[in-house]
Design an enzyme around this catalytic site. Sequence first.
Site, PDB file in Angstrom:
ATOM      1  N   ASP A  14       0.817  -1.228   0.000  1.00  0.00           N
ATOM      2  CA  ASP A  14       0.000   0.000   0.000  1.00  0.00           C
ATOM      3  C   ASP A  14       0.843   1.267   0.000  1.00  0.00           C
ATOM      4  OD1 ASP A  14      -2.251  -1.683   0.282  1.00  0.00           O
ATOM      5  OD2 ASP A  14      -1.948  -1.732   2.441  1.00  0.00           O
ATOM      6  N   LYS A  17       2.231   2.230  -5.047  1.00  0.00           N
ATOM      7  CA  LYS A  17       2.925   1.759  -6.258  1.00  0.00           C
ATOM      8  C   LYS A  17       2.072   1.940  -7.511  1.00  0.00           C
ATOM      9  CE  LYS A  17       3.336  -2.345  -4.521  1.00  0.00           C
ATOM     10  NZ  LYS A  17       2.870  -2.133  -3.147  1.00  0.00           N
ATOM     11  N   GLY A  41      -3.995  -4.369  -4.747  1.00  0.00           N
ATOM     12  CA  GLY A  41      -5.027  -3.410  -5.125  1.00  0.00           C
ATOM     13  C   GLY A  41      -4.332  -2.136  -5.539  1.00  0.00           C
ATOM     14  N   HIS A  42      -3.972  -2.039  -6.798  1.00  0.00           N
ATOM     15  CA  HIS A  42      -3.212  -0.881  -7.263  1.00  0.00           C
ATOM     16  C   HIS A  42      -4.166   0.198  -7.770  1.00  0.00           C
ATOM     17  CE1 HIS A  42       0.544  -3.635  -7.683  1.00  0.00           C
ATOM     18  NE2 HIS A  42       0.210  -3.380  -6.447  1.00  0.00           N
ATOM     19  N   GLN A 220       2.324  -6.041  -3.219  1.00  0.00           N
ATOM     20  CA  GLN A 220       2.571  -6.051  -1.773  1.00  0.00           C
ATOM     21  C   GLN A 220       3.867  -5.265  -1.489  1.00  0.00           C
ATOM     22  OE1 GLN A 220       1.805  -9.526  -3.174  1.00  0.00           O
ATOM     23  NE2 GLN A 220      -0.203  -8.600  -3.090  1.00  0.00           N
ATOM     24  N   SER A 411       5.862  11.809  -4.515  1.00  0.00           N
ATOM     25  CA  SER A 411       4.492  11.880  -5.005  1.00  0.00           C
ATOM     26  C   SER A 411       3.744  12.811  -4.055  1.00  0.00           C
ATOM     27  CB  SER A 411       3.887  10.482  -5.016  1.00  0.00           C
ATOM     28  OG  SER A 411       2.503  10.578  -5.164  1.00  0.00           O
TER      29      SER A 411
HETATM   30  P1  IMP Z   1      -2.608 -12.649   1.573  1.00  0.00           P
HETATM   31  O1  IMP Z   1      -1.595 -12.149   0.633  1.00  0.00           O
HETATM   32  O2  IMP Z   1      -4.024 -12.361   1.173  1.00  0.00           O
HETATM   33  O3  IMP Z   1      -2.400 -14.094   1.929  1.00  0.00           O
HETATM   34  O4  IMP Z   1      -2.412 -11.845   2.977  1.00  0.00           O
HETATM   35  C1  IMP Z   1      -1.247 -11.997   3.765  1.00  0.00           C
HETATM   36  C2  IMP Z   1      -0.883 -10.665   4.415  1.00  0.00           C
HETATM   37  O5  IMP Z   1      -0.442  -9.755   3.420  1.00  0.00           O
HETATM   38  C3  IMP Z   1      -2.037  -9.979   5.136  1.00  0.00           C
HETATM   39  O6  IMP Z   1      -1.517  -9.262   6.254  1.00  0.00           O
HETATM   40  C4  IMP Z   1      -2.547  -8.994   4.099  1.00  0.00           C
HETATM   41  O7  IMP Z   1      -3.196  -7.881   4.709  1.00  0.00           O
HETATM   42  C5  IMP Z   1      -1.248  -8.582   3.446  1.00  0.00           C
HETATM   43  N1  IMP Z   1      -1.415  -8.143   2.048  1.00  0.00           N
HETATM   44  C6  IMP Z   1      -1.625  -8.910   0.972  1.00  0.00           C
HETATM   45  N2  IMP Z   1      -1.708  -8.174  -0.137  1.00  0.00           N
HETATM   46  C7  IMP Z   1      -1.525  -6.905   0.248  1.00  0.00           C
HETATM   47  C8  IMP Z   1      -1.475  -5.663  -0.456  1.00  0.00           C
HETATM   48  O8  IMP Z   1      -1.585  -5.591  -1.690  1.00  0.00           O
HETATM   49  N3  IMP Z   1      -1.279  -4.567   0.304  1.00  0.00           N
HETATM   50  C9  IMP Z   1      -1.090  -4.616   1.654  1.00  0.00           C
HETATM   51  N4  IMP Z   1      -1.121  -5.747   2.345  1.00  0.00           N
HETATM   52  C10 IMP Z   1      -1.343  -6.881   1.653  1.00  0.00           C
END
Ligand code: IMP
Length: 431
Positions: A14, A17, A41-42, A220, A411
């Site tokens: 978050d 990016k 979630g970009h 991530q 940014s």
């Molecule tokens: P998973 O990737 O859904 O298995 O989640 C594992 C951990 O990564 C959790 O703490 C999620 O909140 C975090 N996480 C996964 N994808 C994102 C992202 O795109 N942004 C921020 N945190 C993420």
Amino acid sequence: MDRKLVILGAQWGDEGKGKIVDLLSEGYDVTVRYQGGSNAGHTVIVNGEKFILHLLPTGILHPHVVGVIAQGMVVDLEVLDRELENLKSKGIDYEGRLLISDRAHLVMPYHKLLDKLFERKGGIGTTLRGIGPAYMFKFGRKGIRLSDLDDEGRFRALLEENTAFVKDLCEKVFCERYDLDVEETLERTLRLYEKYKALVTDVSQYLLRSSGSILFEGAQGTMLDVDMGTYPYVTSSNSSALGLSNGTGLSPKFFSDAYLLGVAKAYTTRVGGGPFPTELKGEEGNKLRDLGGEYGSTTGRPRRCGWLDLVALRYAVQINSFDGLIITKLDVLDSFEEIKVCVAYEHGGERIEHFPASLKILQEVRPVYRTLRGWLRSTKGIKEIKDLPPEAKDYIRFIEDFVGVPVIMLSTGPKREEFVWLRDRIKVSSL
Ligand code: IMP
């Protein structure tokens, strides 16, 4: 081969990016996503319209960019279908410029079900998109790859075997009813595959042969990397630079001339469970959340907020060999009289300078702060260095000195045009 740029999250995801990749991919021919899946979630705002891309490479929003979903990703065909239909409805034509690796694994309905069940028993706060279970099946050699869908017999056999396994797990271990239907899943998956089959190819070969410039878009963040992050409070892929090679099927040599940039917020957030040494639980944390609009773009969950953790950021710079950083959301700090940055941890009377592996230590450390003067002026939308308040410049300089690489861009708002180049513009972009 032309330029290669890698954009990675330098914190817990978050970092913003989406906007950066959207901005910089304008100057590239190809954008590649290579790990994770629809847990990302970009967020991008184009001409006042908000797009949140979960699976697709952000560069796809530019009409000249070829988007690539490489082999390290786990692909949920339902999400892919929704995102592509959404692009179509907004007049974005991806015909002939989206490729999906035939080696990428599928996220199946039973992975999402398992994600939910695992979360119920001592979970870590996942996005519930089935990511962890999809990678579990991949590394347990029970995964289904896109190329398996060409052989209906093989696909059916894998699906039946996996369904029987998950059904047993659900009913015998979790005492839950299992009501996913093999025939329905098979039929739905094959229907979607048929719709997008023409996009599926050997993506590694495509990248090897490509003579254009390529931007690799990490999802991530480094601190969520399955090996280098705050394990087990991590995602299930290598979201640091470690994932580049296995995620694309290309040798580390391929990336030897790449330029690597980390994206970091001017403060820190994380969503889900896990250690967060600089977390602010009171009023200051709420203020950061409110000012920064810190709610998950995939799950809508409120993000945990805290001061900038320079110990973690320097660790990210080191393990990724970042050439530079891009700092986002500086404007969120505009109204703070004093701004703290964490320069070390304290644990059992000892000062710790390096990011520790031990979960126990990470949960127990206390941040050692340095307090810097705030600027108490709006930096929102600033486009030139000369317009930055001196205290904001000091803040950036402090970060650079501490982590040992330059901040090349700031940014200053969510819109494409809200940014300031501080240096290295020519190396990175034709903008
Ligand atoms: P998973 O990737 O859904 O298995 O989640 C594992 C951990 O990564 C959790 O703490 C999620 O909140 C975090 N996480 C996964 N994808 C994102 C992202 O795109 N942004 C921020 N945190 C993420």
